[in-house]
Design a protein around this motif. Structure first.
Motif, PDB file in Angstrom:
ATOM      1  N   LYS A 233      10.010 -14.780   3.563  1.00  0.00           N
ATOM      2  CA  LYS A 233      10.107 -14.027   4.820  1.00  0.00           C
ATOM      3  C   LYS A 233      10.912 -12.744   4.645  1.00  0.00           C
ATOM      4  O   LYS A 233      10.524 -11.685   5.164  1.00  0.00           O
ATOM      5  N   SER A 234      12.015 -12.840   3.915  1.00  0.00           N
ATOM      6  CA  SER A 234      12.856 -11.651   3.730  1.00  0.00           C
ATOM      7  C   SER A 234      12.146 -10.599   2.880  1.00  0.00           C
ATOM      8  O   SER A 234      12.280  -9.397   3.135  1.00  0.00           O
ATOM      9  N   LYS A 235      11.384 -11.045   1.875  1.00  0.00           N
ATOM     10  CA  LYS A 235      10.644 -10.082   1.054  1.00  0.00           C
ATOM     11  C   LYS A 235       9.548  -9.392   1.860  1.00  0.00           C
ATOM     12  O   LYS A 235       9.274  -8.205   1.649  1.00  0.00           O
ATOM     13  N   GLN A 236       8.930 -10.124   2.783  1.00  0.00           N
ATOM     14  CA  GLN A 236       7.917  -9.499   3.632  1.00  0.00           C
ATOM     15  C   GLN A 236       8.546  -8.396   4.483  1.00  0.00           C
ATOM     16  O   GLN A 236       7.983  -7.304   4.622  1.00  0.00           O
ATOM     17  N   ILE A 237       9.707  -8.685   5.049  1.00  0.00           N
ATOM     18  CA  ILE A 237      10.408  -7.682   5.859  1.00  0.00           C
ATOM     19  C   ILE A 237      10.807  -6.485   5.002  1.00  0.00           C
ATOM     20  O   ILE A 237      10.647  -5.326   5.402  1.00  0.00           O
ATOM     21  N   GLU A 238      11.330  -6.772   3.811  1.00  0.00           N
ATOM     22  CA  GLU A 238      11.735  -5.695   2.905  1.00  0.00           C
ATOM     23  C   GLU A 238      10.536  -4.846   2.503  1.00  0.00           C
ATOM     24  O   GLU A 238      10.612  -3.609   2.446  1.00  0.00           O
ATOM     25  N   GLY A 239       9.412  -5.505   2.215  1.00  0.00           N
ATOM     26  CA  GLY A 239       8.211  -4.778   1.818  1.00  0.00           C
ATOM     27  C   GLY A 239       7.697  -3.869   2.918  1.00  0.00           C
ATOM     28  O   GLY A 239       7.309  -2.719   2.662  1.00  0.00           O
ATOM     29  N   ALA A 240       7.686  -4.368   4.154  1.00  0.00           N
ATOM     30  CA  ALA A 240       7.228  -3.552   5.283  1.00  0.00           C
ATOM     31  C   ALA A 240       8.120  -2.327   5.460  1.00  0.00           C
ATOM     32  O   ALA A 240       7.628  -1.213   5.738  1.00  0.00           O
ATOM     33  N   ALA A 241       9.431  -2.504   5.286  1.00  0.00           N
ATOM     34  CA  ALA A 241      10.360  -1.382   5.414  1.00  0.00           C
ATOM     35  C   ALA A 241      10.133  -0.353   4.309  1.00  0.00           C
ATOM     36  O   ALA A 241      10.181   0.862   4.554  1.00  0.00           O
ATOM     37  N   LEU A 242       9.877  -0.820   3.084  1.00  0.00           N
ATOM     38  CA  LEU A 242       9.631   0.102   1.964  1.00  0.00           C
ATOM     39  C   LEU A 242       8.348   0.894   2.167  1.00  0.00           C
ATOM     40  O   LEU A 242       8.294   2.098   1.883  1.00  0.00           O
ATOM     41  N   ILE A 243       7.306   0.220   2.679  1.00  0.00           N
ATOM     42  CA  ILE A 243       6.027   0.906   2.909  1.00  0.00           C
ATOM     43  C   ILE A 243       6.191   1.982   3.975  1.00  0.00           C
ATOM     44  O   ILE A 243       5.694   3.110   3.838  1.00  0.00           O
ATOM     45  N   GLU A 244       6.902   1.645   5.046  1.00  0.00           N
ATOM     46  CA  GLU A 244       7.116   2.620   6.118  1.00  0.00           C
ATOM     47  C   GLU A 244       7.963   3.794   5.629  1.00  0.00           C
ATOM     48  O   GLU A 244       7.682   4.950   5.963  1.00  0.00           O
ATOM     49  N   LYS A 245       8.967   3.508   4.829  1.00  0.00           N
ATOM     50  CA  LYS A 245       9.847   4.561   4.315  1.00  0.00           C
ATOM     51  C   LYS A 245       9.126   5.458   3.318  1.00  0.00           C
ATOM     52  O   LYS A 245       9.298   6.687   3.324  1.00  0.00           O
ATOM     53  N   THR A 246       8.274   4.853   2.481  1.00  0.00           N
ATOM     54  CA  THR A 246       7.614   5.605   1.405  1.00  0.00           C
ATOM     55  C   THR A 246       6.464   6.451   1.915  1.00  0.00           C
ATOM     56  O   THR A 246       6.282   7.601   1.506  1.00  0.00           O
ATOM     57  N   GLY A 247       5.671   5.876   2.809  1.00  0.00           N
ATOM     58  CA  GLY A 247       4.497   6.601   3.272  1.00  0.00           C
ATOM     59  C   GLY A 247       3.504   6.794   2.140  1.00  0.00           C
ATOM     60  O   GLY A 247       3.412   5.975   1.224  1.00  0.00           O
ATOM     61  N   CYS A 248       2.786   7.885   2.163  1.00  0.00           N
ATOM     62  CA  CYS A 248       1.822   8.164   1.090  1.00  0.00           C
ATOM     63  C   CYS A 248       1.998   9.588   0.577  1.00  0.00           C
ATOM     64  O   CYS A 248       1.024  10.288   0.273  1.00  0.00           O
ATOM     65  N   GLY A 249       3.257  10.035   0.482  1.00  0.00           N
ATOM     66  CA  GLY A 249       3.534  11.378  -0.017  1.00  0.00           C
ATOM     67  C   GLY A 249       3.105  11.578  -1.452  1.00  0.00           C
ATOM     68  O   GLY A 249       2.770  12.700  -1.864  1.00  0.00           O
ATOM     69  N   TYR A 250       3.104  10.521  -2.236  1.00  0.00           N
ATOM     70  CA  TYR A 250       2.692  10.644  -3.639  1.00  0.00           C
ATOM     71  C   TYR A 250       1.254  11.135  -3.738  1.00  0.00           C
ATOM     72  O   TYR A 250       0.885  11.838  -4.678  1.00  0.00           O
ATOM     73  N   GLN A 251       0.409  10.765  -2.746  1.00  0.00           N
ATOM     74  CA  GLN A 251      -0.983  11.220  -2.765  1.00  0.00           C
ATOM     75  C   GLN A 251      -1.058  12.735  -2.586  1.00  0.00           C
ATOM     76  O   GLN A 251      -1.858  13.416  -3.234  1.00  0.00           O
ATOM     77  N   THR A 252      -0.187  13.259  -1.705  1.00  0.00           N
ATOM     78  CA  THR A 252      -0.160  14.714  -1.489  1.00  0.00           C
ATOM     79  C   THR A 252       0.247  15.437  -2.762  1.00  0.00           C
ATOM     80  O   THR A 252      -0.359  16.447  -3.146  1.00  0.00           O
ATOM     81  N   ASP A 253       1.271  14.923  -3.453  1.00  0.00           N
ATOM     82  CA  ASP A 253       1.727  15.539  -4.704  1.00  0.00           C
ATOM     83  C   ASP A 253       0.616  15.557  -5.744  1.00  0.00           C
ATOM     84  O   ASP A 253       0.420  16.541  -6.462  1.00  0.00           O
ATOM     85  N   MET A 254      -0.141  14.471  -5.825  1.00  0.00           N
ATOM     86  CA  MET A 254      -1.203  14.395  -6.831  1.00  0.00           C
ATOM     87  C   MET A 254      -2.337  15.358  -6.501  1.00  0.00           C
ATOM     88  O   MET A 254      -2.970  15.913  -7.395  1.00  0.00           O
ATOM     89  N   LYS A 255      -2.607  15.556  -5.215  1.00  0.00           N
ATOM     90  CA  LYS A 255      -3.682  16.467  -4.829  1.00  0.00           C
ATOM     91  C   LYS A 255      -3.270  17.928  -4.976  1.00  0.00           C
ATOM     92  O   LYS A 255      -4.054  18.780  -5.384  1.00  0.00           O
TER      93      LYS A 255
END
Length: 697
Positions: A233-255
């Motif tokens: 349960k805690s890893k699921q919460i941590e994962g959701a927070a990381l996804i929200e924090k990270t977003g998909c900016g890496y895709q913009t950099d690659m493009k």
């Protein structure tokens, strides 16, 4: 279902292809529904008759929904083939009927001798031989063995020769053989219970010790399972927070920077996805790839078919390969989707909370019927949740209002399987999607309904099955027992069947042999089912001895009234016995919260409001015993005084506080209690020299 297959595979030194004899049999315990059993040895033994022999085995196997009987007869046939070569026997088809009887007799004797020498249980060997006897009927109809009747020369020893302890108690027949799991060096035997049962001990102290050990084992398993569940349960919460924090900016950099080094984050000067690249947000980057590009479920960059070393498809996204390199099983808990590791933990907790559900019913649970109506979960009174599963063998349903822990577990199970179920339905796999236990394979990226074998292996996997391959690989999932060293003492016995049995036996012991409560815990309608099949006879005897002893103490002290010297016959040898006597004779109903409040206060505080919560029988004899016990506790150590016993859960400190309270000046409203105390003081003086109290630590 049984299917014979004759095939050729490879070439030997002579250049001839090697023949194969295989039988595909039904096996409901596997995801595929079948098992392939090899009978190659029949060629060397029977030659041209091998195919006819296999046909008889095929007809035999159709009777069963498991491959176990087929494997059992294969073991006997392998032994027969060895004996045939060793003793120069004729081909079974060419053997005279009378000679065949003697052959079977010799075969039985040598088979039992060899299996026993291997250390196998007598009952296991008998089961194999009994299956083989049934097979002979099918073989005789195909003409590959002579026709013989089921005489004593064919059947293995049974009836009164092989009896369990329970059968001996019910039928009154003497047990000739030893228990099926006998350990004379440890004075114990053990079937499904986590703790071994003594062959000789059955007194009160042994029962108390055994109950504590079994409760400790169950508590350890429960604690480890809850720890794993909370981590998920805690890893699921941590994962959701990381996804929200990270977003998909890496895709913009690659493009925007295709001419730069690919997947290189110039802000941190680290690779976005390389496992050992040192990126501070490596996990967030990988989770974001799965979330934004794979629709939340890990997918492979290259897909292989069968044993081919060449990819049959390509994702077109080369950075997907880093998901596989990192290990999708490491990512799964953070993504909130189900794998076999999580499924095993969740099913384990459900069975610990509700042993009424057997493993087969829970494993085969469906969330909805053929018409799409929900059949698994329903609302109960308040905010409770009811779980309903089918019990195939009994052809009925089992239903239970879930505990808070079980409700939390099943809620998460539905949440973690939802993405898998939606994808299955999108692929047109409606029937699979209706299963409760669906998820992603630990070996590849397939979505699947987990087999019973996968769920059991999630609890404990024999280390010998993993002799090949690297010790650490990205796809490897370690079993529940492997993850918790605290469970090593019981590792070989932790399976879903054993968990249910142990939970029920613990309910029996903790309820002091209450068969109604035990049957309710197991979900049995008939108490006879519970007592005859689940509660070991040795524990029944110990419980009976305890109950008889308590009734004896009560009857003696009740019948003797003014003859205080007869209290010596009560012989309170343990603190537990004394506490049970005091509670049963005085009918004192204590409140745990009140007891805790008393322990915290330095002096006993008695007022009308408090005393109105006490129910004390008009029994000066019992109160006198309690007073003598209180006096003896003055010499006890603090650890002894504050330690609750294993039967009543009451600490000696409670009785100290109780006697101190009734001995204090009482208000006029409690005049009846004051009279009872005075009578008890008189009886105390009369019996002080003869009463036998337990040893005070």
């Amino acid at each position: 279902m049984a299917k014979c297959t004759s095939s050729t595979q490879g070439k030997g030194s002579s250049g001839k292809k090697k023949s194969r004899l295989e039988l595909t049999v039904r096996n409901d315990g596997r995801q595929s529904g079948v098992s392939v059993v090899c009978f190659d040895f029949l060629f060397d033994w029977l030659g041209e008759n091998a195919a006819s022999f296999l046909n008889g085995i095929s007809r035999f196997s159709r009777r069963y929904s498991s491959a176990a009987p087929t494997y059992a007869v294969r073991r006997v046939l392998e032994h027969w083939a060895g004996m045939h070569k060793k003793r120069g026997w004729s081909n079974p088809k060419d053997t005279d009927a009378n000679d065949f009887k003697f052959l079977l007799s010799e075969l039985r004797e040598s088979f039992y001798t060899e299996e026993t020498a291997k250390g196998l249980a007598l009952t296991t060997t008998t089961n194999k031989w009994t299956a083989f006897v049934t097979l002979l009927e099918y073989l005789s109809t195909t003409g590959v063995v002579p026709i013989v009747g089921k005489g004593a020369y064919v059947l293995a020893p049974r009836g009164p020769e092989i009896l369990t302890h329970r059968q001996s108690a019910v039928d009154g027949v003497e047990v000739i053989t030893i228990p099926k799991s006998f350990r004379p060096d440890k004075d114990s035997f053990n079937d499904d219970l986590l703790e071994p049962i003594s062959l000789t001990a059955s007194d009160e102290s042994y029962l108390i010790e055994y109950t504590a050990k079994l409760n400790s084992a169950m508590a350890a398993i429960r604690s480890c399972a809850l720890a794993d569940f909370n981590i998920l349960k805690s890893k699921q919460i941590e994962g959701a927070a990381l996804i929200e924090k990270t977003g998909c900016g890496y895709q913009t950099d690659m493009k925007e920077n295709p001419w730069l080094v690919r997947y290189y984050d110039f802000t941190t000067r680290r690779h976005y996805f390389e496992s050992d690249g040192g990126h501070p947000n490596l996990l967030g980057n990988l989770l974001s790839v799965v979330h934004h590009e794979m629709e939340g479920i890990p997918k492979p960059h290259r897909k292989f078919k069968g044993d081919s070393k060449h990819a049959v498809s390509h994702s077109g996204n080369s950075h997907w390969q880093y998901i596989a390199k990192y290990g999708k099983n490491k990512l799964i808990p953070y993504l909130g989707i189900m794998n076999s590791e999580a499924a095993s933990v969740c099913m384990l907790l459900l069975m610990l909370e509700h042993p009424k559900f057997n493993s087969t019913s829970l494993y085969r649970a469906k969330i909805e019927d053929e018409d799409g109506f929900s059949v698994l979960l329903s609302s109960a009174e308040g905010d409770k949740l009811r779980l309903t599963v089918k019990k195939p063998r009994a052809r009925e349903e089992k239903s239970e209002i879930l505990s808070d822990v079980a409700k939390d577990v099943i809620t998460k199970v539905m949440e973690w399987t939802s993405p898998i179920r939606q994808e299955m339905r999108r692929q047109g796999r409606e029937q699979e999607a209706s299963n409760l236990w669906v998820g992603i394979s630990s070996l590849n990226y397939d979505l699947k309904a987990f087999s019973e074998k996968a769920l059991v292996a999630g609890l404990y996997t024999n280390p010998s099955w993993r002799k090949r391959g690297k010790e650490e690989v990205n796809t490897r999932v370690y079993s529940f027992v492997d993850r918790h060293t605290d469970l090593i003492p019981w590792k070989d016995k932790i399976n879903f069947k054993a968990i249910r049995v142990n939970a029920g036996v613990a309910a029996y012991l903790n309820s002091d042999g209450d068969l109604v409560a035990t049957a309710k815990a197991f979900g049995h309608k008939n108490i006879k089912t519970t007592i005859n099949n689940y509660i070991p006879l040795a524990l029944q005897r110990a419980i009976f001895e305890r109950q008889i002893r308590r009734h004896q103490n009560f009857l003696i002290t009740s019948a003797m009234n003014e003859e205080g010297e007869m209290l010596m016959a009560s012989d309170f040898r343990t603190v537990e016995q004394l506490h049970e006597f005091l509670r049963s004779c005085s009918n004192y109903l204590f409140d745990p919260e009140l007891e805790a409040q008393k322990r915290e206060s330095e002096k006993p505080v008695v007022d009308a409001a408090v005393m109105s919560r006490l129910v004390v029988a008009n029994d000066p004899e019992a109160l006198a015993v309690a007073m003598l016990y209180r006096d003896s506790l003055d010499k006890a150590t603090p650890s002894f005084i504050n330690k609750p016993d294993n039967v009543t859960g009451v600490a000696p400190k409670f009785w100290m506080d109780f006697i101190d309270a009734v001995m204090a000046p009482l208000p006029l409203a409690l005049n009846d209690l004051s009279k009872l105390v005075n009578k008890a003081l008189i009886r105390k003086a009369a019996i002080s020299s003869v009463i036998v109290l337990p040893e005070i630590g």
